[in-house]
Design a protein around this motif. Structure first.
Motif, short mmCIF file in Angstrom:
data_model
loop_
_atom_site.label_atom_id
_atom_site.label_comp_id
_atom_site.label_asym_id
_atom_site.label_seq_id
_atom_site.Cartn_x
_atom_site.Cartn_y
_atom_site.Cartn_z
N LEU A 40 0.92 -1.29 -0.06
CA LEU A 40 -0.10 0.04 -0.04
C LEU A 40 0.89 1.25 -0.18
O LEU A 40 0.59 2.10 -0.90
N PRO A 41 1.86 1.45 0.77
CA PRO A 41 2.74 2.75 0.66
C PRO A 41 3.28 2.60 -0.78
O PRO A 41 3.50 4.08 -1.30
N TRP A 42 3.69 1.63 -1.30
CA TRP A 42 4.53 1.78 -2.56
C TRP A 42 3.14 2.32 -3.60
O TRP A 42 3.49 2.94 -4.68
N ILE A 43 1.93 1.48 -3.49
CA ILE A 43 1.07 1.96 -4.60
C ILE A 43 0.54 3.60 -4.24
O ILE A 43 0.57 4.35 -5.12
N GLU A 46 3.68 5.72 -5.84
CA GLU A 46 3.71 5.41 -7.40
C GLU A 46 2.50 5.74 -8.19
O GLU A 46 2.62 6.25 -9.33
N LYS A 47 1.42 5.27 -7.52
CA LYS A 47 0.13 5.53 -8.49
C LYS A 47 -0.67 6.69 -8.04
O LYS A 47 -1.33 7.07 -8.90
N LEU A 48 -0.59 7.12 -6.87
CA LEU A 48 -1.45 8.26 -6.38
C LEU A 48 -0.47 9.36 -5.77
O LEU A 48 -1.19 10.18 -5.43
N ALA A 49 0.76 9.57 -5.96
CA ALA A 49 1.61 10.79 -5.63
C ALA A 49 1.07 11.00 -4.36
O ALA A 49 1.13 12.37 -4.12
N SER A 50 0.97 10.08 -3.44
CA SER A 50 0.68 10.42 -1.96
C SER A 50 1.06 9.53 -1.11
O SER A 50 1.90 8.51 -1.54
N GLN A 51 0.78 9.44 0.21
CA GLN A 51 1.28 8.71 1.06
C GLN A 51 0.05 7.90 1.47
O GLN A 51 -0.98 8.37 1.79
N LEU A 52 0.28 6.36 1.42
CA LEU A 52 -0.98 5.36 1.88
C LEU A 52 -0.36 4.52 2.81
O LEU A 52 0.35 3.88 2.71
N LEU A 128 -2.67 14.27 -6.58
CA LEU A 128 -3.30 13.05 -6.72
C LEU A 128 -4.00 13.05 -8.22
O LEU A 128 -3.90 11.98 -8.72
N ILE A 129 -4.98 13.82 -8.21
CA ILE A 129 -5.57 14.04 -9.34
C ILE A 129 -4.85 14.04 -10.81
O ILE A 129 -4.95 13.27 -11.78
N ALA A 130 -3.68 14.89 -10.67
CA ALA A 130 -2.83 14.89 -11.67
C ALA A 130 -2.07 13.63 -12.07
O ALA A 130 -1.99 13.25 -13.16
N LYS A 131 -1.78 12.78 -11.07
CA LYS A 131 -1.30 11.49 -11.13
C LYS A 131 -2.16 10.53 -11.53
O LYS A 131 -1.85 9.77 -12.75
N GLU A 134 -2.50 10.90 -15.62
CA GLU A 134 -1.41 10.73 -16.47
C GLU A 134 -1.66 9.50 -17.50
O GLU A 134 -1.27 9.72 -18.59
N ASP A 135 -2.00 8.53 -16.74
CA ASP A 135 -2.22 7.12 -17.75
C ASP A 135 -3.47 7.27 -18.21
O ASP A 135 -4.42 6.31 -17.69
N LYS A 136 -3.98 7.72 -19.24
CA LYS A 136 -5.22 7.76 -19.86
C LYS A 136 -5.34 6.53 -20.59
O LYS A 136 -4.84 6.68 -21.75
N LYS A 137 -6.17 5.53 -20.21
CA LYS A 137 -6.34 4.37 -21.20
C LYS A 137 -8.07 4.53 -21.38
O LYS A 137 -8.60 4.90 -20.80
N PRO A 138 -8.29 3.88 -22.60
CA PRO A 138 -9.73 3.92 -22.95
C PRO A 138 -10.35 3.08 -22.01
O PRO A 138 -9.70 1.97 -21.74
N PRO A 139 -11.60 3.14 -21.63
CA PRO A 139 -12.42 2.50 -20.64
C PRO A 139 -12.78 1.01 -21.32
O PRO A 139 -12.79 1.14 -22.48
N LYS A 140 -12.87 0.08 -20.53
CA LYS A 140 -13.24 -1.25 -21.00
C LYS A 140 -14.67 -1.23 -21.51
O LYS A 140 -15.45 -0.37 -20.69
N ASP A 141 -15.03 -2.18 -22.07
CA ASP A 141 -16.44 -2.14 -22.90
C ASP A 141 -17.41 -2.95 -21.81
O ASP A 141 -18.47 -2.95 -21.76
N THR A 142 -16.52 -3.85 -20.95
CA THR A 142 -17.38 -4.63 -20.00
C THR A 142 -17.19 -4.29 -18.74
O THR A 142 -16.22 -3.76 -18.36
#
Length: 148
Positions: A40-43, A46-52, A128-131, A134-142
């Motif tokens: 969780l701290p790594w997530i 790396e993924k949230l630009a925050s402390q978890l 956090l919102i900017a992070k 950053e990685d805009k992937k198209p949403p899944k269809d399902t």
């Protein structure tokens, strides 16, 4: 009859299945909490630009019940953003056979969120919102099936 049962118990497929089930039980009861405290701290960083962080995570692999205690999300400076005291989730076992997440019970205690406008005019959630953007992937269809 005993010889036949002994032959089944000592067969390779039975021993593999028993070993996998034993590993699943050990992982569920004993390794989920230490793994969550490390991952969780790594997530958060790396993924949230925050402390978890989390105080304790419990998981019962037989009943599929999970309890997360003391989850805290904070800015990199340590200023709190959000969290909760306790989250309890009971995932119904029958949902596994229906290929759907079936939530039998969900309880949330002591949730909080802090929204502040900083002196430079930015919201405290801006990094956090900017992070997340950053990685805009198209949403899944399902969508996964969820039964509550």
């Amino acid at each position: 009859m005993k010889a036949r049962l002994l032959k089944i118990v000592l067969s390779l497929p039975f021993l593999i299945a028993a070993g996998l089930f034993g590993f699943y039980l050990i992982f569920g009861f004993f390794l989920v909490d230490p793994l969550a405290r490390k991952v969780l701290p790594w997530i958060g960083e790396e993924k949230l630009a925050s402390q978890l962080s989390v105080r304790k995570v419990e998981f019962n692999p037989l009943t599929l019940e999970a309890t997360v205690q003391g989850l805290k999300l904070a800015e990199k400076t340590g200023q709190p953003l959000a969290g909760f005291e306790r989250l309890y989730v009971n995932l119904e076992t029958l949902g596994l056979f229906r290929f759907a997440w079936h939530l039998k019970d969900v309880q949330l205690s002591g949730p909080y969120a802090d929204f502040l406008v900083q002196s430079d005019g930015k919201l405290n959630w801006a990094d956090l919102i900017a992070k997340l953007n950053e990685d805009k992937k198209p949403p899944k269809d399902t969508m996964p099936r969820v039964l509550i």
